[in-house]
Design an enzyme around this catalytic site. Structure first.
Site, mmCIF file in Angstrom:
data_model
loop_
_atom_site.group_PDB
_atom_site.id
_atom_site.type_symbol
_atom_site.label_atom_id
_atom_site.label_comp_id
_atom_site.label_asym_id
_atom_site.label_seq_id
_atom_site.Cartn_x
_atom_site.Cartn_y
_atom_site.Cartn_z
ATOM 1 N N ARG A 234 -36.302 21.316 -31.804
ATOM 2 C CA ARG A 234 -36.048 22.420 -32.725
ATOM 3 C C ARG A 234 -34.593 22.376 -33.157
ATOM 4 O O ARG A 234 -33.704 22.135 -32.333
ATOM 5 C CB ARG A 234 -36.322 23.763 -32.050
ATOM 6 N N GLU A 263 -34.603 25.500 -42.028
ATOM 7 C CA GLU A 263 -35.569 24.653 -42.738
ATOM 8 C C GLU A 263 -36.231 25.446 -43.855
ATOM 9 O O GLU A 263 -36.569 26.607 -43.652
ATOM 10 C CB GLU A 263 -36.636 24.152 -41.751
ATOM 11 N N HIS A 282 -39.223 17.624 -41.016
ATOM 12 C CA HIS A 282 -40.091 18.198 -39.977
ATOM 13 C C HIS A 282 -41.536 17.677 -40.095
ATOM 14 O O HIS A 282 -42.468 18.440 -40.340
ATOM 15 C CB HIS A 282 -40.063 19.742 -40.035
HETATM 16 C C1 8YV Z 1 -45.398 21.440 -36.864
HETATM 17 C C2 8YV Z 1 -44.205 21.559 -34.741
HETATM 18 O O1 8YV Z 1 -45.080 20.318 -37.707
HETATM 19 O O2 8YV Z 1 -46.136 21.856 -33.478
HETATM 20 C C3 8YV Z 1 -44.954 22.147 -33.620
HETATM 21 O O3 8YV Z 1 -44.374 22.932 -32.858
HETATM 22 O O4 8YV Z 1 -43.032 21.683 -34.849
HETATM 23 C C4 8YV Z 1 -44.935 20.789 -35.719
HETATM 24 O O5 8YV Z 1 -46.043 20.141 -35.221
HETATM 25 C C5 8YV Z 1 -45.514 22.286 -37.883
HETATM 26 O O6 8YV Z 1 -44.357 22.827 -38.333
HETATM 27 C C6 8YV Z 1 -46.752 23.010 -38.246
HETATM 28 O O7 8YV Z 1 -46.584 24.413 -38.192
#
Ligand code: 8YV
Length: 317
Positions: A234, A263, A282
């Site tokens: 993160r 983001e 991301h």
């Molecule tokens: C997501 C992520 O890409 O699963 C998570 O915690 O950070 C990612 O897999 C995504 O932002 C879907 O909400």
């Protein structure tokens, strides 16, 4: 059921067989806050994304809400304590994205070390007119030391990949992972030791009160000046300003980033104009296969709760 993004039709149709379903009909634009609040007030279930803030304000005015199914393994967008108090079940999508996200983390290690985006750009711009011994020379990955900060399932899946590259693996996390030690020769280190010894520092930690700002100026100073820093956890786990300074001052050699403090990151952000930074938006779990399974798991969690059954992957504190 309110779904906050346009997801796969097959998943929506399956839910529609038994429930009233409304979808925020956009693939790339987050549902506006006022629409989300209004929908929360009327819905029994929300299928949410990381970009949706599920907080006390929303939960305090959601009299029918039984479940929030987040389409992500992380749930730092959800106030889980407030949800618990409101009697709302929270679910996430663990396991199904582990290998996919580990692949992306390893891709960033390789892409940054071997300067792949820069090299791809170079050839496409027609700059390849002669050969020279150090043309786009990068750094080796094999036999180097990888330090993983946050050794959950994704961390362990990266360790497996790194073992295949004959890497020496160090890790730092809340609790020892003896399986990774036995299978991949990973060694547990305190954060300081890990930062000092690693050629690649990979952050995979979730965002919590303990991890926020965990990597800052002091930590970058400890890293080797040849180190490559990778973040697939993160953004706010890292103090981004300190990262920019560390790259500018040569405290570290490069960075591969999938996540950012804010983001989407602004086009003018200094990180995006640095040659030694490989940045991607991301996309850790973004393959068509895995995204479909994540959607389906989020929908199945909703179905279970609304049918009075146990959710498949409930978040507990
Ligand atoms: C997501 C992520 O890409 O699963 C998570 O915690 O950070 C990612 O897999 C995504 O932002 C879907 O909400």
């Amino acid at each position: 059921i309110f779904i906050t993004r346009k997801i796969d039709d097959a998943v929506i149709d399956e839910l529609k067989k038994s429930f009233d379903v409304e979808v925020w009909d956009s693939e790339d634009e987050a549902v506006p806050r006022d629409v989300l609040l209004k929908q929360a007030k009327e819905s029994h279930a929300l299928l949410t994304m990381l970009s949706d803030q599920i907080d006390e304000e929303l939960l305090s005015d959601a009299p029918h809400l039984k479940v929030v199914a987040n389409m992500a393994v992380g749930y730092d967008n959800i106030d889980v304590e407030a949800a618990e108090k409101a009697g709302v079940i929270v679910t996430n999508t663990p396991d199904v994205l582990t290998d996919t996200t580990a692949d992306l983390a390893f891709s960033l290690i390789l892409a940054t070390a071997r300067r792949i985006p820069e090299a791809a750009d170079y050839i496409k711009q027609g700059e390849w007119t002669s050969w020279s011994p150090y043309l786009l020379a990068g750094r080796d990955v094999h036999h180097k030391t990888l330090g993983i900060v946050g050794m959950g399932k994704i961390g362990q899946a990266v360790a497996k990949r790194a073992a295949g590259f004959d890497m020496n693996i160090l890790y730092h996390t809340r609790s020892r992972k003896t399986e990774a030690e036995e299978q991949f020769g990973a060694q547990y280190k305190n954060l300081s030791d890990l930062l000092e010894k690693a050629d690649f520092v990979l952050v995979l930690a979730p965002l919590t009160e303990e991890t926020r700002g965990m990597i800052g100026a002091e930590q970058f100073k400890k890293m080797k000046d040849s180190a490559i820093f990778i973040n697939v956890g993160r953004g706010p786990v890292v103090d981004e300003k300190s990262l920019v300074d560390a790259l500018r001052n040569g405290d570290i050699a490069g960075a591969g980033l999938d996540v950012f403090e804010k983001e989407p990151i602004s086009k003018e952000h200094p990180l995006l104009s640095m040659e030694n930074v490989v940045a991607v938006p991301h996309i850790g779990s973004a393959t068509t296969e895995t995204r479909y399974i994540m959607m389906k798991l989020a929908a199945d969690n909703i179905k279970a709760v609304l049918n009075g059954e146990k959710p498949l992957t409930r978040v507990t504190r």
